[in-house]
Design a protein around this motif. Sequence first.
Motif, PDB file in Angstrom:
ATOM      1  N   ARG A   1      38.497  36.499  26.703  1.00 38.04           N
ATOM      2  CA  ARG A   1      37.295  36.172  27.464  1.00 38.04           C
ATOM      3  C   ARG A   1      36.957  34.689  27.380  1.00 38.04           C
ATOM      4  NH1 ARG A   1      37.521  38.202  30.608  1.00 38.04           N
ATOM      5  NH2 ARG A   1      35.406  38.387  31.346  1.00 38.04           N
ATOM      6  N   LEU A   2      37.583  33.890  28.186  1.00 40.86           N
ATOM      7  CA  LEU A   2      37.162  32.492  28.273  1.00 40.86           C
ATOM      8  C   LEU A   2      37.159  32.021  29.725  1.00 40.86           C
ATOM      9  CD1 LEU A   2      36.237  30.245  26.206  1.00 40.86           C
ATOM     10  CD2 LEU A   2      38.301  29.078  26.938  1.00 40.86           C
TER      11      LEU A   2
ATOM     12  N   ALA B   1      39.801  31.196  40.208  1.00 44.76           N
ATOM     13  CA  ALA B   1      40.426  32.051  39.186  1.00 44.76           C
ATOM     14  C   ALA B   1      41.964  32.069  39.303  1.00 44.76           C
ATOM     15  CB  ALA B   1      39.870  33.473  39.280  1.00 44.76           C
ATOM     16  N   TYR B   2      42.462  31.918  40.534  1.00 47.17           N
ATOM     17  CA  TYR B   2      43.917  32.040  40.757  1.00 47.17           C
ATOM     18  C   TYR B   2      44.598  30.719  41.088  1.00 47.17           C
ATOM     19  CZ  TYR B   2      42.611  36.876  40.744  1.00 47.17           C
ATOM     20  OH  TYR B   2      42.100  38.083  40.352  1.00 47.17           O
TER      21      TYR B   2
ATOM     22  N   CYS C   1      35.623  31.970  47.069  1.00 45.58           N
ATOM     23  CA  CYS C   1      36.748  32.245  46.183  1.00 45.58           C
ATOM     24  C   CYS C   1      38.038  31.759  46.842  1.00 45.58           C
ATOM     25  CB  CYS C   1      36.807  33.748  45.946  1.00 45.58           C
ATOM     26  SG  CYS C   1      38.051  34.266  44.766  1.00 45.58           S
TER      27      CYS C   1
ATOM     28  N   GLY D   1      34.166  34.534  29.542  1.00 49.02           N
ATOM     29  CA  GLY D   1      34.758  34.885  30.831  1.00 49.02           C
ATOM     30  C   GLY D   1      34.014  34.151  31.932  1.00 49.02           C
ATOM     31  N   SER D   2      34.666  33.984  33.110  1.00 45.77           N
ATOM     32  CA  SER D   2      33.922  33.314  34.185  1.00 45.77           C
ATOM     33  C   SER D   2      32.846  34.235  34.735  1.00 45.77           C
ATOM     34  CB  SER D   2      34.845  32.796  35.292  1.00 45.77           C
ATOM     35  OG  SER D   2      35.843  33.700  35.584  1.00 45.77           O
ATOM     36  N   ASP D   3      32.968  35.529  34.495  1.00 44.14           N
ATOM     37  CA  ASP D   3      31.906  36.449  34.919  1.00 44.14           C
ATOM     38  C   ASP D   3      30.566  36.073  34.292  1.00 44.14           C
ATOM     39  OD1 ASP D   3      33.630  37.827  36.520  1.00 44.14           O
ATOM     40  OD2 ASP D   3      33.862  39.552  35.189  1.00 44.14           O
TER      41      ASP D   3
ATOM     42  N   ASP E   1      35.241  29.462  43.236  1.00 46.30           N
ATOM     43  CA  ASP E   1      35.890  30.274  42.212  1.00 46.30           C
ATOM     44  C   ASP E   1      37.408  30.107  42.323  1.00 46.30           C
ATOM     45  OD1 ASP E   1      36.872  32.188  40.480  1.00 46.30           O
ATOM     46  OD2 ASP E   1      35.439  33.733  41.091  1.00 46.30           O
TER      47      ASP E   1
ATOM     48  N   THR F   1      39.343  30.339  34.975  1.00 46.78           N
ATOM     49  CA  THR F   1      39.394  31.315  33.890  1.00 46.78           C
ATOM     50  C   THR F   1      40.738  31.255  33.188  1.00 46.78           C
ATOM     51  OG1 THR F   1      39.313  33.680  33.385  1.00 46.78           O
ATOM     52  CG2 THR F   1      40.139  33.094  35.551  1.00 46.78           C
TER      53      THR F   1
ATOM     54  N   SER G   1      41.891  34.058  32.135  1.00 48.64           N
ATOM     55  CA  SER G   1      42.249  35.490  32.202  1.00 48.64           C
ATOM     56  C   SER G   1      43.468  35.782  33.073  1.00 48.64           C
ATOM     57  CB  SER G   1      41.085  36.297  32.765  1.00 48.64           C
ATOM     58  OG  SER G   1      39.972  36.230  31.921  1.00 48.64           O
ATOM     59  N   LYS G   2      43.818  34.900  33.977  1.00 50.93           N
ATOM     60  CA  LYS G   2      44.881  35.234  34.921  1.00 50.93           C
ATOM     61  C   LYS G   2      46.159  34.484  34.531  1.00 50.93           C
ATOM     62  CE  LYS G   2      41.868  37.913  36.715  1.00 50.93           C
ATOM     63  NZ  LYS G   2      40.729  37.591  37.537  1.00 50.93           N
TER      64      LYS G   2
ATOM     65  N   TYR H   1      30.178  38.734  42.295  1.00 48.13           N
ATOM     66  CA  TYR H   1      29.028  37.916  42.734  1.00 48.13           C
ATOM     67  C   TYR H   1      27.887  38.846  43.154  1.00 48.13           C
ATOM     68  CZ  TYR H   1      33.209  35.034  43.599  1.00 48.13           C
ATOM     69  OH  TYR H   1      34.420  34.419  43.487  1.00 48.13           O
TER      70      TYR H   1
ATOM     71  N   ASN I   1      40.430  36.531  46.286  1.00 44.38           N
ATOM     72  CA  ASN I   1      40.708  37.881  45.832  1.00 44.38           C
ATOM     73  C   ASN I   1      39.978  38.827  46.782  1.00 44.38           C
ATOM     74  OD1 ASN I   1      41.003  40.237  44.382  1.00 44.38           O
ATOM     75  ND2 ASN I   1      39.876  39.569  42.582  1.00 44.38           N
TER      76      ASN I   1
ATOM     77  N   TYR J   1      35.690  38.615  45.930  1.00 46.27           N
ATOM     78  CA  TYR J   1      35.419  39.118  44.585  1.00 46.27           C
ATOM     79  C   TYR J   1      34.017  39.733  44.572  1.00 46.27           C
ATOM     80  CZ  TYR J   1      35.435  38.974  39.425  1.00 46.27           C
ATOM     81  OH  TYR J   1      35.405  39.277  38.101  1.00 46.27           O
TER      82      TYR J   1
HETATM   83  C1  LIG Z   1      39.457  38.002  37.611  1.00 43.40           C
HETATM   84  C2  LIG Z   1      38.473  37.169  38.318  1.00 43.40           C
HETATM   85  C3  LIG Z   1      37.411  36.565  37.647  1.00 43.40           C
HETATM   86  C4  LIG Z   1      37.033  36.983  36.252  1.00 43.40           C
HETATM   87  O1  LIG Z   1      37.404  36.152  35.313  1.00 43.40           O
HETATM   88  P1  LIG Z   1      36.990  36.358  33.781  1.00 43.40           P
HETATM   89  O2  LIG Z   1      37.120  34.978  33.294  1.00 43.40           O
HETATM   90  O3  LIG Z   1      37.993  37.304  33.205  1.00 43.40           O
HETATM   91  O4  LIG Z   1      35.591  36.883  33.701  1.00 43.40           O
HETATM   92  C5  LIG Z   1      36.589  35.686  38.343  1.00 43.40           C
HETATM   93  N1  LIG Z   1      36.778  35.463  39.650  1.00 43.40           N
HETATM   94  C6  LIG Z   1      37.764  36.076  40.334  1.00 43.40           C
HETATM   95  C7  LIG Z   1      37.931  35.796  41.768  1.00 43.40           C
HETATM   96  C8  LIG Z   1      38.626  36.960  39.693  1.00 43.40           C
HETATM   97  O5  LIG Z   1      39.565  37.596  40.401  1.00 43.40           O
END
Ligand SMILES: *Cc1c(COP(=O)(O)O)cnc(C)c1O
Length: 353
Positions: free
Chosen positions: A215-216, A179-180, A148, A76-78, A177, A204, A206-207, A106, A152, A103
């Motif tokens: 989890r990648l 993610a989206y 970000c 995961g990016s976390d 970041d 990520t 994940s979205k 952090y 988010n 987010y």
């Molecule tokens: C959902 C989200 C993540 C988490 O991503 P994972 O890869 O599922 O850990 C990271 N950054 C932001 C801004 C998110 O909304």
Amino acid sequence: MEFNLEDLLRPNIKKLKPYSSARTEFKGKASILLDANENPYNLPYNRYPDPFQTKLKERLSQIKGVAQENLFLGNGSDEIIDLLIRAFCVPQVDKILTFSPSYTMYITSAEINDVEVVELNLTADFDLPIDKVLEQLKDESLKIIFICTPNNPVGNLVPCEIISLICNSFKGLVVLDEAYVDFSTEGSMLDLLRKYPNLCVIQTLSKAYGLAGLRLGLGFGSTQLIQILNKIKPPYNVSQATQDIVLESLTQTNRVEEEIKKICNTRERLYTYLKASSLFSKVYPSEANFILAQTRYYKELYEYLCERGIVVRIRNIPPVLQEGLRFTIGTEFENKELMKYITEFETLKKNAD
Ligand SMILES: *Cc1c(COP(=O)(O)O)cnc(C)c1O
């Protein structure tokens, strides 16, 4: 501004001799593996995974147009957020910079690592307060800034020129970041990596890719930065199941694109609907797969939806964001259900007045 990654590293990480796993040391092709204390039965998951996810990286590097040596894969990016903080921030000495609302992982990650967080409020329009940012960047103990975009929980973008300005003005690491990013009309800023050695982009699966359960997370940066992340990561941080299933999933070429299209269409329907509703004082346009809206009934509406089996997210993060609800974009059906119950609630409120 002069940037030197070595100087930025925590001293203990700089001199760290990484853990060397059985599978890191052995590189050839073997038919009998008696090096890692695995159970020889129960194939294929009896074996430890490839610590550097070679096949998966090869594919992802093609898709993203970034060389493998500039790509890191995390649980995961976390996990990548945590590794970055641990690599560069000395506990109780160094700081990270982040924004409100954004987010919150952090902050959580920094706090777990006992690293101080400087949190700047976004402007009333949810933009970066750029003058204040530039002021903060002078602080020698500030090591990482987390930005970000799309942000988010708002869904708006940080312009490319602002990112460039920040990269140019900072001796530390700029983490973007994305993610989206797959839902956004502007696309990724991965191209900036060539220009700024202090930039790190995270994405990520994940979205948009619909693989949250596997989890990648992807980290992009200079070869030097990726080497550092590889040095400190848990040796087997991405499971073999994840590597296999993601690789398989990446062969479905049009799936992600089609799903993104559907989600963006549904998002526009929900946006139009929320704008027309009398309940919401403000609805924000979104470049992501959620919409933020403000209503003084946010608690009541949240409860009302919960009782009908729909969970949304309260985002009441003063001082900049008050009385917010964040609606993730679901299927067309789920969206209709959501709108149906919001309308019901609206009618109740009107009759009560
Ligand atoms: C959902 C989200 C993540 C988490 O991503 P994972 O890869 O599922 O850990 C990271 N950054 C932001 C801004 C998110 O909304």
